[in-house]
Design an enzyme around this catalytic site. Structure first.
Site, PDB file in Angstrom:
ATOM      1  N   GLY A  20      -5.194 -24.485  15.329  1.00  0.00           N
ATOM      2  CA  GLY A  20      -5.340 -23.078  15.690  1.00  0.00           C
ATOM      3  C   GLY A  20      -6.221 -22.902  16.922  1.00  0.00           C
ATOM      4  N   ARG A  24     -10.223 -27.319  19.844  1.00  0.00           N
ATOM      5  CA  ARG A  24      -9.884 -28.444  18.966  1.00  0.00           C
ATOM      6  C   ARG A  24      -8.731 -29.239  19.575  1.00  0.00           C
ATOM      7  NH1 ARG A  24     -12.024 -27.889  13.459  1.00  0.00           N
ATOM      8  NH2 ARG A  24     -14.202 -27.916  14.076  1.00  0.00           N
ATOM      9  N   ARG A  43      -3.839 -17.929  29.054  1.00  0.00           N
ATOM     10  CA  ARG A  43      -4.676 -17.227  28.071  1.00  0.00           C
ATOM     11  C   ARG A  43      -5.703 -18.137  27.399  1.00  0.00           C
ATOM     12  NH1 ARG A  43      -2.254 -12.079  25.786  1.00  0.00           N
ATOM     13  NH2 ARG A  43      -0.660 -11.604  27.289  1.00  0.00           N
ATOM     14  N   ARG A  87       1.270 -28.512  12.007  1.00  0.00           N
ATOM     15  CA  ARG A  87       0.038 -27.728  12.059  1.00  0.00           C
ATOM     16  C   ARG A  87      -1.092 -28.545  11.457  1.00  0.00           C
ATOM     17  NH1 ARG A  87      -3.585 -23.942  11.493  1.00  0.00           N
ATOM     18  NH2 ARG A  87      -4.257 -23.218   9.451  1.00  0.00           N
ATOM     19  N   SER A  90      -7.473 -25.585   8.943  1.00  0.00           N
ATOM     20  CA  SER A  90      -8.334 -25.465   7.771  1.00  0.00           C
ATOM     21  C   SER A  90      -7.744 -24.447   6.814  1.00  0.00           C
ATOM     22  CB  SER A  90      -9.737 -25.049   8.202  1.00  0.00           C
ATOM     23  OG  SER A  90      -9.666 -23.825   8.881  1.00  0.00           O
ATOM     24  N   ASP A 204     -13.417 -24.000   3.156  1.00  0.00           N
ATOM     25  CA  ASP A 204     -14.215 -23.064   2.361  1.00  0.00           C
ATOM     26  C   ASP A 204     -13.465 -22.846   1.049  1.00  0.00           C
ATOM     27  OD1 ASP A 204     -12.783 -21.329   4.751  1.00  0.00           O
ATOM     28  OD2 ASP A 204     -12.484 -20.453   2.792  1.00  0.00           O
ATOM     29  N   ARG A 217     -16.756 -30.496   9.442  1.00  0.00           N
ATOM     30  CA  ARG A 217     -15.492 -29.956   9.960  1.00  0.00           C
ATOM     31  C   ARG A 217     -14.918 -30.895  11.011  1.00  0.00           C
ATOM     32  NH1 ARG A 217     -14.109 -24.136   9.814  1.00  0.00           N
ATOM     33  NH2 ARG A 217     -15.503 -23.275   8.285  1.00  0.00           N
TER      34      ARG A 217
HETATM   35  N1  HPA Z   1      -8.563 -17.389   4.409  1.00  0.00           N
HETATM   36  C1  HPA Z   1      -7.620 -17.434   5.364  1.00  0.00           C
HETATM   37  N2  HPA Z   1      -7.541 -18.429   6.225  1.00  0.00           N
HETATM   38  C2  HPA Z   1      -8.432 -19.426   6.130  1.00  0.00           C
HETATM   39  C3  HPA Z   1      -9.429 -19.427   5.166  1.00  0.00           C
HETATM   40  C4  HPA Z   1      -9.489 -18.368   4.245  1.00  0.00           C
HETATM   41  O1  HPA Z   1     -10.348 -18.324   3.356  1.00  0.00           O
HETATM   42  N3  HPA Z   1     -10.172 -20.555   5.337  1.00  0.00           N
HETATM   43  C5  HPA Z   1      -9.636 -21.208   6.387  1.00  0.00           C
HETATM   44  N4  HPA Z   1      -8.585 -20.525   6.871  1.00  0.00           N
END
Ligand code: HPA
Length: 234
Positions: A20, A24, A43, A87, A90, A204, A217
């Site tokens: 994303g 990175r 962009r 893809r 995270s 997370d 990370r």
């Molecule tokens: N929500 C949506 N997208 C995410 C999250 C999340 O908690 N963590 C990493 N990408």
């Protein structure tokens, strides 16, 4: 040159990794590819092409969310001939057994809506990963000793979610984690007859509310890049 990718045909590889975050993309290209060359900076959505074990690879930022990823994936496939799109990103864990830092390989992705909604209308199309890529990514992750989960995920439209009731139902139905891009990537791959996969690190957790440190990370992001590359050329 397409509208959002300022490159020339031939400069983008058939195999594309899609983090994303454009920074990175730069880090991964500089760390894992030989001779990485900047091929897009329109962009600020950086893309690089280089070589990995003798294979050409492009690592292109996708931005956050399905509308952004849809722009890059469409142009990569339609204007630059991308055939394998993975893809790397995270996600938030949605099951107790899914721990922070674990890897999730997404078989399918549920959504409330995607940019493809206009095509499907009343149909709840079930987009799915490419089986060969999925199988190879799971093997590569397990060979590295990374705890790996394989199953369905949720591609949300918002990070700051206001539907705890819906999250509860998804947890109850076995959804492993939440991110914001995979469903549209899988839809586009199905539409254009190319291969797609999402490999995700749990950064997370929606149930335990733990989160990865920025150091962790980076390490887990590196694992994902290698898992994706090994899967692409297995
Ligand atoms: N929500 C949506 N997208 C995410 C999250 C999340 O908690 N963590 C990493 N990408």
């Amino acid at each position: 040159m397409s509208i959002h990718i300022g490159s020339k045909p031939g400069k983008i590889a058939e195999t594309v990794l899609l983090p994303g975050d454009p920074y990175r993309a730069r880090w991964a290209a500089e760390t894992f590819l030989d001779g990485a060359e900047l091929v897009n900076e329109v962009r600020g959505m950086l893309g690089y092409t280089g070589m990995w074990r003798g294979h050409a690879v492009t690592i292109q930022g996708s931005g956050m969310g399905m509308p952004s990823l849809s722009i890059y994936a469409n142009e990569l496939i339609r204007d630059f001939g991308a055939k394998t799109l993975i893809r790397i990103g995270s996600c938030g864990g949605m099951q107790d057994r899914v721990k922070i830092r674990d890897v999730i390989v997404a078989m399918t992705a549920s959504t409330l809506s995607t940019p493809s909604r206009g095509i499907f209308r009343e149909l709840n199309f079930a987009p799915c990963a490419d089986w060969q890529l999925l199988r190879a990514a799971v093997a590569a992750a397990e060979a590295r000793g990374v705890p790996t989960h394989v199953g369905g995920i949720y591609s949300a439209d918002v990070f700051y979610d206001e539907r705890p009731d819906l999250n509860e139902q998804m947890t109850r139905h076995g959804i492993l984690g939440v991110e914001m891009e995979a469903a549209e990537l899988y839809n586009l791959a199905a539409r254009h007859g190319v291969r797609a996969l999402a490999v995700l690190t749990v950064s997370d957790h929606l149930i335990t509310h733990e989160a990865l440190s920025s150091e962790d990370r980076e390490k887990s992001f590196g694992d994902m890049v290698e898992i994706a590359l090994e899967a692409a050329f297995a």
